[in-house]
Scaffold this active site. Structure first.
Site, PDB file in Angstrom:
ATOM      1  N   GLU A 262       0.843  -1.201   0.000  1.00 46.42           N
ATOM      2  CA  GLU A 262       0.000   0.000   0.000  1.00 46.42           C
ATOM      3  C   GLU A 262       0.872   1.241   0.000  1.00 46.42           C
ATOM      4  O   GLU A 262       1.938   1.241   0.620  1.00 46.42           O
ATOM      5  CB  GLU A 262      -0.926  -0.011   1.227  1.00 46.42           C
ATOM      6  CG  GLU A 262      -1.941  -1.135   1.187  1.00 46.42           C
ATOM      7  CD  GLU A 262      -2.915  -1.098   2.375  1.00 46.42           C
ATOM      8  OE1 GLU A 262      -2.780  -0.188   3.237  1.00 46.42           O
ATOM      9  OE2 GLU A 262      -3.789  -1.966   2.438  1.00 46.42           O
ATOM     10  N   HIS A 280      -8.211   1.195   1.891  1.00 42.51           N
ATOM     11  CA  HIS A 280      -8.008   0.995   3.327  1.00 42.51           C
ATOM     12  C   HIS A 280      -8.925   1.921   4.151  1.00 42.51           C
ATOM     13  O   HIS A 280      -8.489   2.722   4.979  1.00 42.51           O
ATOM     14  CB  HIS A 280      -6.550   1.242   3.717  1.00 42.51           C
ATOM     15  CG  HIS A 280      -6.115   0.452   4.916  1.00 42.51           C
ATOM     16  ND1 HIS A 280      -4.883  -0.133   5.034  1.00 42.51           N
ATOM     17  CD2 HIS A 280      -6.768   0.135   6.078  1.00 42.51           C
ATOM     18  CE1 HIS A 280      -4.776  -0.766   6.196  1.00 42.51           C
ATOM     19  NE2 HIS A 280      -5.913  -0.611   6.845  1.00 42.51           N
TER      20      HIS A 280
END
Length: 527
Positions: A262, A280
């Site tokens: 990420e 997220h």
């Protein structure tokens, strides 16, 4: 008394700073710092409050010479080097419950979105199409939901899914049969879950045991047409294998809020049929952001001001309510650990902490931690309750905590025993009143003393004239005796002397004490 100083280095609800101030801490808010800027200023602070933007590296921890606690407002602590923090005696806390409902609701939303293909239907409708026949969804009612992880968030998901009339099965090695009944799920092994579940949702931390728990091999074992949701941690699923199974149609849909890397700028999953992803967002609600900020401020303040430990990842929990009651026991435990550590020599492989009387009913983990903190100072001066268990494990020390229901001559008693090459050696202590630690036994000899400051431990023959000789020796070197404690096994046998002095005893004086008539052993002590 100097107030503890806390740095908030990530954006969080402003009420967090207010709570720190109200609870007796000074607080600075400095967000958006580079690692170099953080490293340059962290030495000023006792506490560091973060979210996900700040990465706490070993280099930053090494520069944090005053740091006592790191608080993560949220669940994941991938951005904190916990082993490095533990080695430096820094408590690492998170807030596992502040965003539980928010994350669980996001997982349920993903399940519903997959079942009815809502994102793609929305996109095509807004593009001017009317693709009603292109989207044939499924009901969730009557379907089997497989939970991988049935902790706090997983349990909330189970409750919400049961409200949708889904049948819930769960794989979780830590789920007890009684708790499974309590939350209304069927406990199964992983193989059974993969074979039976219509929907699978993951709610487990990323550990060595859970990494790639949905591997290519395990994904192949799933029921054809399964739909998979991950709002927990990236790295739990083999993303390349999942992409292949989506393309083949074996997996009917997948929804991910987290990725192995990420920010996820590219992924083999992007563009696959019936794949949904969000950046997220599991904890991203107004309520959750407020909750975790307030919770981390409360937890850190409790620790810095009152000694309470909540949701620590590298230290036993100790509530702010427990702390005042346990503090004198922990002081006694640390002194006993220090005493036996200074007196017992050789390769020590086992240590046992026994509690009886009132001590038997207390939380034993902080007491054990305090014993180890005192004991491990034989190896390192920079030891506290956080890093002592890690140092003990590194040295292969076997630690046991034993609780006795029996009543002895003392209302409360702690005994610390170490296994040496010459046999077991133990010391014992109690509390006078409610908060005054006292030694009551040393290596089988009854002797009552406060363990504090500089002391001298002597084993000698029980014979007339010895007390005069040791007193004369110390007097000749201007060493003032504060307290004098005697004990013996039997008249004329081996005796023990424990005395406190006002300053450290020079090595030359210790050597002269060892040479006195009748002295078998003389060891300086410090507490």
């Amino acid at each position: 008394m100097t107030k503890p100083k806390v740095l908030i280095s990530d954006k969080m609800d402003p009420n967090a700073a207010r709570i720190f101030t109200e609870r007796g801490c000074e607080v600075d808010v400095k967000t958006g710092m580079t690692p170099e800027e953080l490293k340059a200023c962290i030495g000023e602070y006792d506490g560091l409050a973060i979210r996900s933007s700040t990465t706490v590296t070993p280099e930053i921890i090494a520069a944090a010479t005053k740091l006592k606690v790191i608080g993560r407002a949220g669940i994941g602590v991938d951005n904190v080097d916990i082993p490095a923090a533990s080695a430096h005696g820094v408590v690492v806390m998170n807030t596992p419950f502040g965003n539980s409902i928010t994350t669980a609701e996001h997982a349920i939303a993903m399940i519903m979105a997959l079942a009815r293909q809502i994102p793609e239907a929305n996109a095509r409708t807004q593009a001017g199409e009317w693709p009603k026949s292109a989207f044939m969804g499924v009901e969730v009612t009557g379907k089997t939901l497989g939970l991988i992880g049935a902790g706090n968030i997983g349990s909330i998901v189970a409750a919400r899914a049961q409200g949708l009339r889904m049948k819930v099965i769960a794989y979780d090695p830590f789920l007890t049969p009684d708790h499974a009944v309590e939350i209304g799920v069927e406990k199964v092994d992983l193989e059974t879950l993969l074979a039976r579940a219509d929907f699978i949702t993951l709610h487990t931390p990323l550990t060595d045991e859970t990494r790639n728990i949905l591997s290519a091999e395990n994904l192949a074992k799933t029921k054809k047409g399964v739909r998979i949701v991950n709002c927990a941690r990236g790295g739990l699923i083999d993303e390349a294998a999942l992409a292949q199974l989506l393309a083949s149609g074996h997996v009917a849909g997948a929804a991910l809020d987290v990725f192995a890397t990420e920010p996820a700028k590219e992924s083999p999953l992007f563009g696959q049929p019936n794949f949904i992803c969000t950046p997220h967002l599991g904890a991203s609600t107004t309520e959750a952001q407020v909750n975790v900020a307030l919770q981390v401020a409360e937890q850190m303040s409790d620790y810095l001001v009152d000694g309470g430990v909540s949701n620590a990842l590298n230290m036993p929990s100790l509530s702010a309510e427990e702390a005042p009651k346990l503090r004198p026991y922990m002081a006694l435990a640390e002194k006993l650990g220090s005493l036996v550590g200074q007196l017992a020599h050789g390769n020590l492989t086992k240590i046992s902490i026994e509690r009886e009387g009132a001590a038997a009913g207390l939380n034993g983990k902080p007491i054990t931690g305090a014993v180890l903190a005192g004991f491990m100072r034989r190896y390192s001066e920079s030891v506290n309750m956080v890093n002592a268990p890690y140092l003990a494990k590194e040295r292969g020390l076997e630690v046991s905590d034993v609780r006795h229901e029996r009543e002895g001559i003392y209302q409360t008693l702690l005994r610390v025993t170490v296994a040496t090459e010459q046999g077991d050696r133990s010391v014992a202590g109690t509390l006078f009143g409610t908060d005054s630690p006292r030694l009551v036994e040393i290596f089988g000899v009854g002797i009552e003393a406060a363990l504090e400051g500089h002391m001298l431990y002597i084993v000698n023959e029980d014979a007339p004239g010895f007390i005069g000789r040791i007193g004369t020796l110390l007097g000749e070197h201007d060493i003032n005796i504060g307290t004098f404690h005697l004990g013996r096994r039997e008249a004329g046998g081996e005796a023990t002397l424990l005395l406190s002095v006002d300053a450290p005893i020079p090595a030359e004086v210790i050597k002269q004490a060892c040479a006195l008539e009748g002295v078998k052993l003389a060891i300086p002590l410090a507490f």
